[in-house]
Design a protein around this motif. Sequence first.
Motif, PDB file in Angstrom:
ATOM      1  N   GLN A   1      27.588  42.001  22.820  1.00  0.00           N
ATOM      2  CA  GLN A   1      28.200  41.752  24.115  1.00  0.00           C
ATOM      3  C   GLN A   1      29.591  41.147  23.929  1.00  0.00           C
TER       4      GLN A   1
ATOM      5  N   ASP B   1      18.831  39.843  24.021  1.00  0.00           N
ATOM      6  CA  ASP B   1      19.925  39.855  24.995  1.00  0.00           C
ATOM      7  C   ASP B   1      20.592  38.486  25.075  1.00  0.00           C
TER       8      ASP B   1
ATOM      9  N   LEU C   1      19.469  44.334  30.871  1.00  0.00           N
ATOM     10  CA  LEU C   1      20.415  45.436  30.859  1.00  0.00           C
ATOM     11  C   LEU C   1      19.763  46.662  31.433  1.00  0.00           C
TER      12      LEU C   1
ATOM     13  N   GLY D   1      23.190  37.924  22.424  1.00  0.00           N
ATOM     14  CA  GLY D   1      24.380  38.764  22.506  1.00  0.00           C
ATOM     15  C   GLY D   1      24.233  40.142  21.937  1.00  0.00           C
TER      16      GLY D   1
ATOM     17  N   ALA E   1      23.361  44.005  22.157  1.00  0.00           N
ATOM     18  CA  ALA E   1      23.273  45.002  23.227  1.00  0.00           C
ATOM     19  C   ALA E   1      22.130  45.963  22.921  1.00  0.00           C
TER      20      ALA E   1
END
Length: 757
Positions: free
Chosen positions: A13, A65, A93, A68, A70
């Motif tokens: 992220q 998540d 997400l 960080g 993805a």
Amino acid sequence: MQRFNLTFNGDIQPGRDRKRVRRQFAEILGIEDAARLDACFSGAPIVLCSDLDRKTAADLYHRLDQIGAAVHLTHLHGESPADGDAPPVANALPVVNASPVEGIDSGGNAEQRRAEARRRAIALERKLAGEQKAQHRARLARGRAPIHADCPNLYALAPFRVTTALRERPARARQLARRYTAGALAALLLWLAWQVAGPALAPAPPPAGPLAAAPLEDGGLALLLPDQLLLHDRAGVGETALPLAALGLSDPRAITAGAASASHFLLARSTGAHPASEINSAEINGAEISRAETGGAETNTSGAPGLFRCHLPTAVCAPHGPQDTLPTGIAVHPASGMMLQALPTAGVLRKLDASGAVVAEVERDFRASSSSSDPSSDPGTETLSGPGPRPALLARDGLLYIGSTEGPALSILRYEDGALGRQLDEVFFMAPPALEAGFQQVHTFAANNRHWWVVLAHPASGARGLYQFDARFGFERALPLPAGFVPEQLMTWGGKLLVLDPNRSALQRFGADGQPEAPLQSDLLDALTNERNGALARHAAISTGLNTLLWLLVIGCAALAALHGLRQQAFVADSLRGAEPVDYTASAANWVAKPPQRQARLRRLARLYLSASCLLLVLAVLAHISPASLAALTLLLGGPALALWLYLRSPTGHIAVLEGKLLLVDHRNVYHTGRDGRIFYRGWFLMIDDVLVYTGPSYLPAFVPSALQQHIVPLVEHGQRMGRRGLLARLIEGRHPLAQTAGILLASTLGAIALAL
């Protein structure tokens, strides 16, 4: 049940430190290989975990998540789940529709990939569960209070998770039930085998006393036991124990000394160790005694009873005289070795020479010559030749003395070859104490140069007394015997009189004039008794311990087999569902209140029970009951006390209504939600899968009854009634306080019964 794959293509992220993300990524997934970690961040899409359930996928996605990474959730069949079916995670997400992409774990065939994925899923589930428990403990340490008194600490709650172990529970229970059933059957078979082998392996019991006694050539004493001859010196000190098996004999009944020699005559059974057919000669009386010199004695077969002449120093025995009809009374001339035999069954008085050849026989009625006409009345008087009297014979001064058939008297007979059995006189023993007691029969007798000693018996009761007479058969006195002592044999030894009772280890001893002396106690007999008592005690302890252990195994394995059979029937893997997270909605739950007076009532009940138990124990001590009974009573009263203490300390759980669903929190702080068919009930219990809450009876409710009726009953009415087996299985599976208290009560009751018995 929907399953998910967790995919990753190496992206992080925006605004996150890549090195920190890599380090935390490796910690969460347990990656230690640097090359494998580099492959995860290479940019190529890979499947991190496959075939995850909703809850596990949501938890892992949420954790990755947060650091960080993805990551993406992909439906197992390549279809994006609807919003209502997506795992409910915070800040999730978008779920992409992608197929699993082979990455670092793509080598090998499909079976290997599936096995590897399953192994990683199980390891991940265990890791997440451990970390979740650690987080709960940390939240509890922060001490955040619940919203109100009836609300649990939301930070201490753990959702019900459908793990691999739960899914495999029915199959595992079936396997364990079979194993424990086989274990119970094996233990039962071992117990049955021990019931057969245990008595056979038991050591020989200690002898109650010597069966008979006889003097030895050197002035010593021989005591006959069921399996041994104990040889003593002239002072009565033990020298050696000669096993009868070494003589080839067993089951002895009588022993008589030979004519001034080391030979003795034994009435016993042959074991075949020294059959007459194998004995060509034996050195007895210092001469070669061959089969020709035994007067053609019959061969004694193995196991048959017989009269044997034994040379004790060389441990050699051979049959002596005819073996078809055996005597019950024997008299051996001390000089010539001539033997006189009484055969009551045949009604014959027989004379043998020193070699065992029959030289004369005469008919003689022995029916009333002894008080032992019924051998069952005295187990020490049974003979190998069958039931019947055991007349006492004594060859002395050229005459044969034998108990009379006419009363308390001796018949004096001749024993020359041509005049065998011809009666010369009849001598009556007129002892006033014996006549008053009704002792009318001569059981046995012995004599020295100055006195006669006679055991007179009651013809009906078998009671006996010992009396002393002078050389002319005049009554002198009654000799004292210990209470319960039954004189069976009289023997003069070293100028003294020995009185033997087969049921007493000590022989009563009297001086040459009849004065009582210290009893003769054989040190060899004492050592043998102590040795065999110790062996019997060890065998009994081993037998008791083994029986107890095997029965505990039988009961334990049977109980466990029944438990796992119950689990197999009660649990269905496909019906389990994981709990939905309530972290952000629990504050809106309507919690059912608990009665404030419930704990106070339980404490009053506990104090009342403890007071009554202490009073009962004091009364038991004052009544002087046995230590075993006192221990059983203490255990019986202590079990309910411990169960009550455990129940007081155990949480009752919580019940709430959340968004139209029933929310249950059990005693372990594990929660679950459900509605309609997901809810199960029976009696005072509410269940959703393995989460179970006890509401309590009306007289001691765990929750306010009006609140239950208003808020919970409408939801439960649409649920399903749980069977008894399912309820019992879940109580035991979840280690519910009620199951634990029931186990304590059962164990204390069984222990008390065992101590009392």
